[in-house]
Each structure stands twice: as C-alpha cells, then as structure tokens.
Design a protein around this motif. Structure first.
Motif, short mmCIF file in Angstrom:
data_model
loop_
_atom_site.label_atom_id
_atom_site.label_comp_id
_atom_site.label_asym_id
_atom_site.label_seq_id
_atom_site.Cartn_x
_atom_site.Cartn_y
_atom_site.Cartn_z
N GLY A 97 58.80 41.47 32.99
CA GLY A 97 57.38 41.14 32.78
C GLY A 97 57.22 39.79 32.11
N LYS A 98 56.02 39.57 31.61
CA LYS A 98 55.71 38.27 31.00
C LYS A 98 56.46 38.07 29.69
N GLY A 99 56.57 39.14 28.90
CA GLY A 99 57.27 39.03 27.62
C GLY A 99 56.51 38.22 26.59
N SER A 121 47.48 47.12 28.87
CA SER A 121 46.41 46.11 28.91
C SER A 121 46.33 45.53 30.34
N TRP A 122 47.52 45.25 30.91
CA TRP A 122 47.54 44.74 32.29
C TRP A 122 47.01 45.79 33.27
N GLN A 123 47.51 47.04 33.10
CA GLN A 123 47.11 48.12 34.03
C GLN A 123 45.58 48.27 34.09
N GLN A 125 43.20 46.08 33.31
CA GLN A 125 42.53 44.95 33.97
C GLN A 125 42.77 44.96 35.48
N ARG A 126 43.98 45.34 35.84
CA ARG A 126 44.34 45.37 37.26
C ARG A 126 43.45 46.39 37.99
N ARG A 127 43.28 47.56 37.37
CA ARG A 127 42.49 48.62 38.00
C ARG A 127 41.04 48.17 38.20
N VAL A 376 58.02 28.57 41.33
CA VAL A 376 59.00 29.34 40.56
C VAL A 376 58.22 30.34 39.73
N ASP A 377 58.66 31.60 39.71
CA ASP A 377 57.91 32.59 38.94
C ASP A 377 58.87 33.33 37.99
N PRO A 378 58.85 32.94 36.72
CA PRO A 378 59.80 33.54 35.77
C PRO A 378 59.30 34.84 35.15
N LYS A 379 60.23 35.77 34.94
CA LYS A 379 59.93 37.03 34.24
C LYS A 379 60.94 37.15 33.09
N ILE A 380 60.63 38.03 32.16
CA ILE A 380 61.59 38.32 31.10
C ILE A 380 62.15 39.73 31.33
N PRO A 447 53.74 45.96 42.48
CA PRO A 447 52.49 46.33 41.81
C PRO A 447 51.68 45.14 41.29
N ARG A 448 52.38 44.01 41.05
CA ARG A 448 51.68 42.88 40.48
C ARG A 448 51.41 41.78 41.52
N THR A 449 51.42 42.19 42.77
CA THR A 449 51.18 41.20 43.83
C THR A 449 49.83 40.51 43.63
N CYS A 450 49.70 39.29 44.13
CA CYS A 450 48.47 38.51 43.95
C CYS A 450 47.25 39.34 44.35
N LEU A 451 46.32 39.39 43.44
CA LEU A 451 45.11 40.19 43.70
C LEU A 451 44.15 39.45 44.64
C1 HEM Z 1 47.16 30.27 48.24
C2 HEM Z 1 46.61 30.85 47.22
C3 HEM Z 1 47.29 31.74 46.22
C4 HEM Z 1 48.62 31.94 45.97
C5 HEM Z 1 49.82 31.31 46.68
C6 HEM Z 1 48.72 32.90 44.88
C7 HEM Z 1 49.90 33.36 44.33
C8 HEM Z 1 49.99 34.24 43.26
C9 HEM Z 1 51.21 34.59 42.57
C10 HEM Z 1 52.60 34.03 42.89
C11 HEM Z 1 50.90 35.46 41.59
C12 HEM Z 1 51.84 36.05 40.55
C13 HEM Z 1 51.75 35.18 39.31
C14 HEM Z 1 52.42 35.75 38.09
O1 HEM Z 1 53.56 36.18 38.16
O2 HEM Z 1 51.81 35.76 37.05
C15 HEM Z 1 49.47 35.68 41.66
C16 HEM Z 1 48.79 36.53 40.85
C17 HEM Z 1 47.43 36.67 40.85
N1 HEM Z 1 46.54 36.04 41.70
FE1 HEM Z 1 47.00 34.77 43.18
N2 HEM Z 1 47.46 33.27 44.52
C18 HEM Z 1 46.56 32.58 45.30
C19 HEM Z 1 45.19 32.66 45.23
C20 HEM Z 1 44.49 33.51 44.41
C21 HEM Z 1 43.06 33.60 44.36
C22 HEM Z 1 42.10 32.79 45.22
C23 HEM Z 1 42.76 34.54 43.42
C24 HEM Z 1 41.42 35.04 42.96
C25 HEM Z 1 40.37 34.35 42.75
C26 HEM Z 1 44.00 35.04 42.89
C27 HEM Z 1 44.11 36.01 41.92
C28 HEM Z 1 45.28 36.42 41.35
C29 HEM Z 1 45.35 37.34 40.22
C30 HEM Z 1 44.18 37.99 39.51
C31 HEM Z 1 46.70 37.51 39.92
C32 HEM Z 1 47.31 38.36 38.80
C33 HEM Z 1 47.79 39.68 39.38
C34 HEM Z 1 48.42 40.56 38.32
O3 HEM Z 1 49.07 40.06 37.40
O4 HEM Z 1 48.25 41.77 38.45
N3 HEM Z 1 45.03 34.39 43.51
N4 HEM Z 1 48.94 34.93 42.69
#
Ligand code: HEM
Length: 509
Positions: A97-99, A121-123, A125-127, A376-380, A447-451
């Motif tokens: 995770g972020k750590g 806290s993450w869960q 907000q995610r929900r 690059v996406d780092p985790k701890i 589970p933490r894929t981009c929302l």
């Molecule tokens: C090409 C566009 C985008 C790419 C390549 C991308 C990629 C990513 C990646 C790699 C993460 C993980 C980051 C991490 O480890 O902290 C992430 C998380 C996230 N992204 Fe995106 N993103 C894009 C656009 C967006 C947009 C437009 C939104 C919303 C307005 C968004 C909302 C989020 C949110 C809320 C998370 C956090 C998810 C979580 O931690 O549960 N992203 N995104």
C-alpha cells in the motif's frame, strides 16, 4: 547565504552516511541465504540517469523482469513481470500500500484523500466514490462538460488554422482544457482557462500546479524535512501554495454548501458536480470535502492532457493512422460537407456514436500503453513476503510496478512492442479487445484500479472525435523527436508545437 553552508555540511554528512549504509546492506544481503531479485544498481545510478530514468528502468526490466536497487533507507524492488504485478495488486493486495512514508510526502496537498490513504479510510472513500462515479447524473453532466470544452478548444484551433504558419503549443491548450473540465465536473465552477480566467482563478491554478511539482520534489530531495523545519527553499514555496489552494477550495465549499442549504429546489438533478454530490452525503466535515475533491482534480487533470498530447504526437508521426481515425469519425458521425462550425460538428457526437469508434479506442489504448500517465507506481511492502517468482521482499521495502517499461516489453507485447500499432488491440472483426490489466498496467489493477478509467476514455474520445474530426494536425517540424520530462506524470519534455489544418470550410466561431 548564511543558511546554505550548514545545509551543504548536513548534505555531505548525509551522503557519506548513505554510502556506508549502502555498502553495509550489500554485505548483509550477500550473507543471507534467501533468494532475492538480481541487483540492478543503486539509487545513485538512478540519480545519475535521472533525466532518462524510464529508459534506464526499461533496459533493466528487459534484462531482469524484476530487479533490486540498493538504497540506504529501504530495499527497492522494481517489477515488469505480470505474474508479480498480479500478486501485489490483487492476490496479496493487503500487503502492498501507500505506507506512512508516501503519506508523509503527499499529506499537505492531498490530505486524507483516496490517493493518500490505506485500510478502512480508503475502503470508505472507494465505496462512496464508486457509487457516485456510476450515477447517470454525473455521467451526463461530465459528457456535456467535455463537449463544451472540446468546442472551445476547437474554436481556438479553428482560428489558428486560418494561418498555415501559426504554430500552437497544443500541450498547453490541453492542460487548460482539462483543467477547466475537471473543475466544472469536480466543483461545478467555471475556471475559464480557455477563455480568460479571473486573477483569483489563475492564482489558484498556478498554486495547484506548483504544489504538485514541489510535492514530487520531496520524493527526490532527501533533505526536504530539514527544509520544511526551517521553512526554506522549495518547502517555503510549497507552504505558500498550499495556503492559496486551501483559501480557494474552502471558499468554494462554503459557497456551495450555503447555496445548497438555501435552495428550495431539492431536485437531485441540480447536484451534478462531484462536490455537490459529496456535500449531500456529508456537509459537516469541510476538510473531508477538500481532500476528496482535490484528489479527484489531481487524478483527472494532468493524465488526460498528457494522454491527448502524446496521442496527437503519435498521430503526427503516423499520418496514415491519423487519417484512418478521421475517416472512422466521419463515418460514425455521418458528417457532411455543410458543417460550418466546431459546435455544428460536435452536435453529431454523442455516447452511442463514440462507442462505435473501435479504431479510435484502439489508438488511444496504444498511446496509453507507450505513454502511461503514471510511468512508475511505488507501493510499500507491509510484511515480509515471497513473490510468485520465488524471490523475497522485506517489510518496509519499496515495491514498484512499471507501467512505462511494461508497455515496451517484447516478452509481453511481442517483437513489435516498440511500434505504435493500434491494430494490436482489435480482433479479426475490427472490435476492440481489452488486455489483461496485469500486462497493461497504466490504470493499475485489482481492488485499487483507477476509478476514473471509463470517465477518462469518455473524455479522450469526446475530445478526439471533435478535434480530429474537424482538424488535421502536423508537427511544426516533422523531424522533431519529443521525449518525456521527469515528473510524477509523463509530461512531454517541451512545448508540443503543431500546425492545425481545417478539414471543412469552418467559418463560424
Ligand atoms: C488516462 C488517464 C488516466 C490514467 C492513465 C490513470 C491511471 C491511474 C493509476 C495508475 C492509478 C493508481 C494510482 C495509485 O497507485 O495511487 C489511478 C488511480 C485513480 N484514478 Fe486514475 N487515471 C486516469 C484518469 C483518471 C480520471 C479522469 C479520474 C477521475 C476524475 C481518475 C480517478 C482515479 C482515482 C479516484 C484513483 C484512486 C483509486 C484508489 O486508490 O482506489 N483517474 N489512476
């Protein structure tokens, strides 16, 4: 001057200390009987290659798939192996995770927002965020906002197209457009970067961008805590910028909360922007609202602008692909030659139409494969573990997966991995075929894929179909090669200079 000498002394002591710890760690690991990933270099090698760091990491990934870098503070493991990526992002997700270290770095800017926190806290907000993001209201409002911004941008390009000698920095325009659109969707506020922002808005925007860059500097400059303590250097700047951001954001939150309380109309349709939707859920905790919204703004602003810039760059380098996309747009929109304005053209673009554009979707994915916004996406690592390849990682190690390097691996994409080839994303009927998110990691996975992935593709497709439908783009110097500049996101290294040509006789603004 008086302050710089002690800092140089502290820095020199730190450097000597770091080198000794590095040597000590190296010796210790040699004695350890457990299996570890091959040694790829030290943090000092990474610093030496800083300007070309993604090339450096790509070369190492091609050689080792997963490798270690020696650092005095913690072990560092970098992986481009889909099997390891699936394990850390999904199978044993709880352990990565972020750590607290990342948290301490991003805390001032992102507070306790979704990007900064782990656990319950993450869960929570995610929900809540997932539910809000899937509402039709937000979907319709955001699509209308993207279209509005694309039309404004198109009008600016239309002016530029009147003179074939006019060169524009298209990256700068995309940054302005995505800033306007995420602010409208996030706060319901018109920043008007594209058409004359107020001084207050401009001040806020500058502070936001600067705070973002300065926060990233903390990952690189190990003396940041000392600078913060003395309130000097970039830390003093960061503090000033955070103050500007907070004043602006809290004012917007107060105004919006009052408006919503005073409004007699309780229709949910009015609560279209993300802030209003969250105020509805919790209007008491202003810090919670500030953090949530700023995290969304950060997520939605730069990645879209960056992707649009690399997309146009790729299309300028591959004019035949640009024309193929333009043809697909023309066929899907059934546009005829009578179009006189960008707005006229945009009237034919809607969600059903953009969903038809399989080749456009493929070309955008191909751009994101080669230029993932987060390279690059780092985790701890929270507890000692063994990755599926049999190698150990230790509690406290930094374990990073590498979307940029992974997009260029021949063992993942084949011998043509470095080629820009949208057709790799299409099946034999020409339909878009998605890839395993553990190979195509640009949006993270598990589970933490981009929302915002669907949100992002929708915006990219609306922008692209309107702009590529109306205009043809060429680099001002067709031989020019662009690369990235080092930052948290993969920005183009300098102004992306293009010429714009009208596809129709657009006469009206
Ligand atoms: C090409 C566009 C985008 C790419 C390549 C991308 C990629 C990513 C990646 C790699 C993460 C993980 C980051 C991490 O480890 O902290 C992430 C998380 C996230 N992204 Fe995106 N993103 C894009 C656009 C967006 C947009 C437009 C939104 C919303 C307005 C968004 C909302 C989020 C949110 C809320 C998370 C956090 C998810 C979580 O931690 O549960 N992203 N995104």
């Amino acid at each position: 001057m008086e302050l710089s000498n002690p800092i140089v002394t502290i820095f020199s002591i730190l450097l000597v200390l770091l080198i000794s710890i590095c040597i000590h760690n190296l010796k210790k690991q040699k004695k350890d009987a457990k299996k570890y990933h091959p040694f790829g270099g030290t943090v000092f090698d990474m610093l030496k290659n800083y300007g070309q760091l993604h090339h450096y990491m790509t070369d190492h990934a091609a050689k080792y798939k997963t490798y270690r870098i020696f650092s005095p503070f913690h072990g560092e493991v970098y992986t481009a192996d889909p099997v390891n990526v699936e394990y850390m992002l999904k199978t044993n997700f709880q352990n990565y995770g972020k750590g607290t270290y990342s948290r301490s770095i991003i805390k001032e800017l992102l507070g306790d927002g979704i990007f900064a926190v782990d656990g319950t806290s993450w869960q929570q907000q995610r929900r809540v965020s997932s539910r809000e993001f899937s509402t039709k209201i937000l979907r319709d409002f955001s699509s209308a906002t993207f279209k509005e911004c694309a039309i404004k941008l198109g009008n600016i390009f239309s002016e530029a197209a009147k003179s074939s000698n006019q060169i524009i920095d298209i990256n700068d325009w995309f940054m302005k457009a995505t800033t306007d659109s995420i602010f409208k969707v996030g706060f319901g506020v018109d920043l008007n970067n594209l058409s004359g922002a107020t001084e207050e808005n401009l001040k806020f925007m500058r502070a936001f961008d600067d705070a973002n860059t300065l926060t990233y500097e903390r990952f690189v400059d190990i003396t940041w805590k000392i600078k913060k303590f003395f309130n000097i250097g970039f830390e003093a700047e960061l503090k000033k910028n955070i103050k500007v951001i907070d004043e602006f954001v809290y004012k917007v939150i107060r105004t919006k909360t009052e408006q919503m309380h005073n409004s007699k109309d309780d229709s949910p349709l009015k609560k279209q922007d993300i802030l209003s939707r969250f105020i509805q859920i919790n209007d008491r905790d202003q810090k919670y609202l500030r953090d949530i919204i700023l995290n969304f703004v950060l997520a939605g602003k730069d990645p879209i602008a960056i992707t649009m810039s690399w997309f146009i760059y790729m299309l300028c380098k591959h004019p035949e692909i640009q024309e193929k996309i333009a043809k697909e747009i023309q066929e899907a929109t059934e546009i005829n030659e009578k179009i006189t304005s960008v707005a006229d053209f945009a009237a034919n673009v809607n969600e059903d139409i953009i969903n038809k554009m399989q080749y456009l979707q493929a070309a955008l994915s191909e751009t994101i494969r080669l230029y993932p916004a987060l390279p690059v996406d780092p985790k701890i690592c929270f507890a000692d573990d063994v990755l599926p390849d049999g190698c150990n990682v230790k509690k406290g190690d930094l374990v990073a997966y590498l979307p940029y390097a992974m997009g260029r691996m021949k063992f993942i994409w084949g011998d043509d991995a470095l080629e820009f080839k949208p057709t790799r994303w299409l099946d034999h009927n020409g339909y878009f075929r998605s890839e395993s998110p553990f190979k195509f990691t640009a949006f993270q996975a598990g589970p933490r894929t981009c929302l915002g992935q669907d949100f992002a593709y929708r915006q990219l497709k609306i922008f692209s179909s309107i702009l590529l439908g109306c205009f043809q783009f060429r680099l001002s110097d067709e031989k020019d090669e662009y690369t990235y500049r080092m930052s948290i996101n993969i920005h183009v290294d300098r102004p992306l200079q293009v010429r714009v040509f009208n596809r129709y006789g657009l006469t009206d603004p």
